[in-house]
Design a protein around this motif. Structure first.
Motif, PDB file in Angstrom:
ATOM      1  N   ALA A 237       5.260  13.513   9.053  1.00  0.00           N
ATOM      2  CA  ALA A 237       4.208  14.442   8.642  1.00  0.00           C
ATOM      3  C   ALA A 237       4.171  14.571   7.122  1.00  0.00           C
ATOM      4  O   ALA A 237       5.208  14.638   6.463  1.00  0.00           O
ATOM      5  CB  ALA A 237       4.432  15.816   9.274  1.00  0.00           C
ATOM      6  N   GLY A 238       2.951  14.627   6.578  1.00  0.00           N
ATOM      7  CA  GLY A 238       2.804  14.766   5.131  1.00  0.00           C
ATOM      8  C   GLY A 238       2.948  16.199   4.660  1.00  0.00           C
ATOM      9  O   GLY A 238       3.351  16.458   3.520  1.00  0.00           O
ATOM     10  N   ALA A 239       2.595  17.156   5.514  1.00  0.00           N
ATOM     11  CA  ALA A 239       2.713  18.583   5.203  1.00  0.00           C
ATOM     12  C   ALA A 239       2.609  19.359   6.510  1.00  0.00           C
ATOM     13  O   ALA A 239       2.190  18.818   7.538  1.00  0.00           O
ATOM     14  CB  ALA A 239       1.636  19.037   4.217  1.00  0.00           C
ATOM     15  N   ILE A 240       2.971  20.634   6.452  1.00  0.00           N
ATOM     16  CA  ILE A 240       2.961  21.502   7.626  1.00  0.00           C
ATOM     17  C   ILE A 240       2.165  22.766   7.313  1.00  0.00           C
ATOM     18  O   ILE A 240       2.376  23.390   6.265  1.00  0.00           O
ATOM     19  CB  ILE A 240       4.402  21.923   8.012  1.00  0.00           C
ATOM     20  N   VAL A 241       1.277  23.151   8.215  1.00  0.00           N
ATOM     21  CA  VAL A 241       0.662  24.478   8.149  1.00  0.00           C
ATOM     22  C   VAL A 241       1.335  25.319   9.231  1.00  0.00           C
ATOM     23  O   VAL A 241       1.247  24.995  10.416  1.00  0.00           O
ATOM     24  CB  VAL A 241      -0.861  24.441   8.381  1.00  0.00           C
TER      25      VAL A 241
ATOM     26  N   PRO B 249       0.816  -1.218   0.000  1.00  0.00           N
ATOM     27  CA  PRO B 249       0.000   0.000   0.000  1.00  0.00           C
ATOM     28  C   PRO B 249       0.850   1.269   0.000  1.00  0.00           C
ATOM     29  O   PRO B 249       1.948   1.298   0.548  1.00  0.00           O
ATOM     30  CB  PRO B 249      -0.794  -0.114   1.311  1.00  0.00           C
ATOM     31  N   THR B 250       0.325   2.292  -0.640  1.00  0.00           N
ATOM     32  CA  THR B 250       0.952   3.604  -0.598  1.00  0.00           C
ATOM     33  C   THR B 250      -0.018   4.598   0.015  1.00  0.00           C
ATOM     34  O   THR B 250      -1.229   4.537  -0.238  1.00  0.00           O
ATOM     35  CB  THR B 250       1.376   4.075  -2.009  1.00  0.00           C
ATOM     36  N   LEU B 251       0.502   5.516   0.837  1.00  0.00           N
ATOM     37  CA  LEU B 251      -0.340   6.467   1.552  1.00  0.00           C
ATOM     38  C   LEU B 251      -0.362   7.835   0.880  1.00  0.00           C
ATOM     39  O   LEU B 251      -0.917   8.784   1.417  1.00  0.00           O
ATOM     40  CB  LEU B 251       0.138   6.624   3.003  1.00  0.00           C
ATOM     41  N   THR B 252       0.226   7.967  -0.308  1.00  0.00           N
ATOM     42  CA  THR B 252       0.274   9.269  -0.956  1.00  0.00           C
ATOM     43  C   THR B 252      -1.131   9.776  -1.285  1.00  0.00           C
ATOM     44  O   THR B 252      -2.033   8.996  -1.580  1.00  0.00           O
ATOM     45  CB  THR B 252       1.099   9.227  -2.256  1.00  0.00           C
TER      46      THR B 252
ATOM     47  N   PRO C  35      -1.669  11.409   4.273  1.00  0.00           N
ATOM     48  CA  PRO C  35      -2.703  12.429   4.459  1.00  0.00           C
ATOM     49  C   PRO C  35      -2.640  13.197   5.775  1.00  0.00           C
ATOM     50  O   PRO C  35      -3.557  13.968   6.079  1.00  0.00           O
ATOM     51  CB  PRO C  35      -4.002  11.614   4.375  1.00  0.00           C
ATOM     52  N   ILE C  36      -1.575  13.024   6.563  1.00  0.00           N
ATOM     53  CA  ILE C  36      -1.492  13.678   7.872  1.00  0.00           C
ATOM     54  C   ILE C  36      -0.760  15.014   7.756  1.00  0.00           C
ATOM     55  O   ILE C  36       0.440  15.063   7.475  1.00  0.00           O
ATOM     56  CB  ILE C  36      -0.788  12.779   8.903  1.00  0.00           C
TER      57      ILE C  36
END
Length: 331
Positions: A39-43, A2-5, A16-17
């Motif tokens: 983490a997938g991205a940062i706000v 599986p890939t979580l992208t 997705p986190i």
């Protein structure tokens, strides 16, 4: 395997986190640690409209009170050794982009489409991958209609989209007379993403001191259900990205948000409680669940149980407890 992208705001995320705008995202050291833990991205921590406007006014006042004001005066102000709030924020964007490979999303907390708008151009120049606008007007003005309050959302989006080419997400509240209509209109205006929902400061009262105090700051693990309802209702009916937030504390609640149609989720409170290392635990649990259910990618189950695809679509709109409490027995 599986890939979580996933794709959010046109950005490819490794999972997705997303770490929500908070004190967790206000320094390069913290941002690097969050990336290291998956983490997938940062706000980034939000700048507030009041901060931007106040600093602009102070700078303009300082410049216009000088004996002579030439164009070079503005250059001089930019080169002064004092680093103000705005320049610190732009430097945080630049340094974060240099330090990590995951998307960096800038954040502005605002209540109008006024003087702060120019700063969105500076955010774009600094290299941010997207801009999240946290927008809410508390409807306490008895002389302003609901339509007038909602037009602030449309005015902000229209004005910012004219200024920048960056993807723009609106972090909104659920408090509208017709939330579905507001989201659809924002989508028609080409918003790139909707984040459901912002978490507000809530007052409380100390009955011993008779003072107004702050309510609970961190979310509870059951708070995700309101955004789950609306992600499920709007998914498959609009084109923009959707992110669920508030009360998402477990891999189970993340999976539920994606099943309802979210492209990503935003976390903060649970990371305050458990630390950045909890992101790695969550991603591994999502991965295991996907393996167990035979899903090879996030897209395989994203929106699988949104309202338009659910075998019980009315469940998303049910608001009364009659069925649940009919046979309820108190002990």
């Amino acid at each position: 395997m599986p890939t979580l992208t996933t794709n959010y705001l046109g950005l490819e995320l490794k999972n997705p986190i997303i770490v929500a705008s908070s004190g967790l995202t206000d320094s390069i050291e913290k941002i690097k640690e969050l990336e290291a833990n998956g983490a997938g991205a940062i706000v980034l921590k939000s700048l507030f409209e009041e901060e931007i406007v106040m600093e602009m006014e102070e700078q303009m006042h300082a410049m216009t009170n000088r004996p002579y004001v030439y164009p070079e005066t503005f250059d001089y102000m930019e080169e002064e050794p004092h680093e103000d709030i705005l320049r610190k924020y732009l430097r945080l964007i630049e340094d974060a982009k240099a330090a990590v490979s995951i998307p960096i999303i800038a954040s502005i907390n605002c209540v109008s489409a006024q003087k702060w708008i120019y700063f969105s151009q500076e955010i774009e120049k600094a290299g941010a991958d997207a801009l999240e606008i946290n927008l809410f007007v508390l409807p306490t003005d008895m002389h302003r209609t609901g339509d007038e309050n909602e037009h602030i959302y449309f005015d902000v989006l229209t004005t910012v989209k004219k200024q920048i080419a960056l993807p723009v997400a609106l972090k909104i509240s659920p408090y509208h007379s017709n939330l579905a209509n507001v989201i659809k209109r924002l989508d028609d205006m080409k918003v790139d993403g909707i984040v459901m929902f912002n978490r507000f400061y809530s007052p409380d009262i100390n009955i011993d001191t008779l003072n107004v105090t702050s309510g609970q700051v961190l979310s509870n693990s059951d708070d995700y259900k309101n955004s789950l309802r609306w992600v499920g209702i709007m998914s498959d009916r609009i084109n923009c990205s959707l992110a669920g937030t508030t009360g998402i504390h477990t891999s189970e609640s993340i999976i539920k948000q994606i099943l309802a149609g979210a492209d990503a989720v935003q976390l903060a409170s649970v990371l305050y409680k458990n630390g950045p290392g909890y992101i790695d635990i969550l991603t591994k649990e999502i991965y295991s669940w996907m393996e167990e259910h035979g899903f090879e990618s996030i897209q395989d189950f994203k929106g699988k149980i949104c309202q338009s695809k659910s075998n019980d679509p009315a469940a998303y709109e049910r608001v009364q407890f009659m069925k649940n409490f009919r046979n309820f027995i108190m002990h």
